[in-house]
Motif scaffolding. Structure first.
Motif, PDB file in Angstrom:
ATOM      1  N   ARG A   1       0.817  -1.206   0.000  1.00  0.00           N
ATOM      2  CA  ARG A   1       0.000   0.000   0.000  1.00  0.00           C
ATOM      3  C   ARG A   1       0.864   1.275   0.000  1.00  0.00           C
ATOM      4  O   ARG A   1       0.492   2.301  -0.569  1.00  0.00           O
TER       5      ARG A   1
ATOM      6  N   ASP B   1     -13.325  -7.456   3.547  1.00  0.00           N
ATOM      7  CA  ASP B   1     -12.315  -7.876   2.587  1.00  0.00           C
ATOM      8  C   ASP B   1     -12.752  -9.103   1.799  1.00  0.00           C
ATOM      9  O   ASP B   1     -13.736  -9.772   2.146  1.00  0.00           O
TER      10      ASP B   1
ATOM     11  N   LYS C   1      -6.709  -6.021   0.161  1.00  0.00           N
ATOM     12  CA  LYS C   1      -6.588  -4.626  -0.221  1.00  0.00           C
ATOM     13  C   LYS C   1      -5.127  -4.197  -0.165  1.00  0.00           C
ATOM     14  O   LYS C   1      -4.594  -3.922   0.904  1.00  0.00           O
TER      15      LYS C   1
END
Length: 260
Positions: free
Chosen positions: A142, A211, A175
């Motif tokens: 991320r 998720d 994610k």
């Protein structure tokens, strides 16, 4: 069928109030907002207080199922009489359960080898973080620059594809995370059903998660339970949704009212 907004539709199973509640919760993205650095996730005092109140009510069990390890998730929540499921339920610990899946270490030698090779491949890429676990590892990207994210994903897939016994491991996508785990027929859905069976109660199962790994639980509990996705999506198996993680305290307040 598209999920309904939880606060605009009464769920008959939930509102009748004739059963206790077995509340399953994901951690990252559900109990806490997702952070660029997963080590910085901290449970808010408000949500912790709500969980403690529900757990001590005598009318509900709480189980937190996370991709983190049991020790990690227990340390971040730190509430007694709660069930903690780590590594997506491969290990579960709580008042009446102390369980590790018998095949949790399958493919561990290969997982460790892949982890070392990926570290060599992307060790110098800024923003890439490898989280080593008991049964696998998670690659967080991320924080990586936009141009590096594709590079990280390609390196991950290439290293795995080069392994002759790659069928012993499974890739899990979340994610901005990639996870390598043992390839066994077990997921959060199986873990939730296991907890229900072990507790031998007629409590209503409620599952809240945000998720892709939570979808297995949404499907497993679709008949007897109430399933809620954090964040709206047309592709979810959940029956209801919350608009975002910021609505979780409101949801927990609603649950407290129901059991009160």
């Amino acid at each position: 069928m598209e999920p309904k907004y939880f606060f605009e539709h009464n769920d008959p199973k939930l509102e009748c109030g004739s059963r206790g509640i077995l509340l399953f919760l994901d951690f990252d993205g559900t109990l806490v907002p997702i952070q660029n650095d997963p080590t910085k996730c901290v449970l808010s005092p408000k949500i912790k207080g709500q969980l403690e109140t529900i757990a001590l009510s005598g009318k509900a069990w709480i189980a937190i199922l996370s991709g983190r390890t049991v020790n990690d998730i227990r340390g971040r929540v730190n509430i007694q009489d709660v069930y903690y499921g780590g590594n997506h339920g491969l290990e579960i610990s709580g008042p009446l359960i102390n369980y590790t899946h018998p095949d949790a270490l399958r493919g561990k030698h290969l997982i460790d080898k892949v982890c070392r090779e990926i570290e060599q491949e992307i060790g110098n890429v800024e923003g890439a973080l490898i989280e080593k676990k008991k049964f696998g590892f998670t690659l967080h990207y991320r924080m990586a620059k936009k141009e590096d994210k594709a590079l990280i994903q390609r390196a991950f897939q290439r290293v795995i594809a080069e392994q002759p016994d790659a069928q012993t491991v499974a890739v899990m996508r979340g994610k901005k995370v990639l996870e390598l785990a043992p390839n066994i027929p077990w997921d959060k859905g199986e873990a939730a059903l296991f907890v229900i069976q072990e507790l031998k109660s007629n409590y209503l199962p409620i599952y809240v998660g945000d998720d892709a790994t939570d979808e297995a639980a949404f499907k497993a509990l679709s008949e007897d339970g109430t399933t809620i996705r954090v964040g709206r999506s047309k592709k979810t198996a959940a029956k209801y949704y919350l608009k975002g993680q910021w609505e979780v305290p409101r949801f927990l307040k609603h649950i407290h009212k129901l059991i009160k």
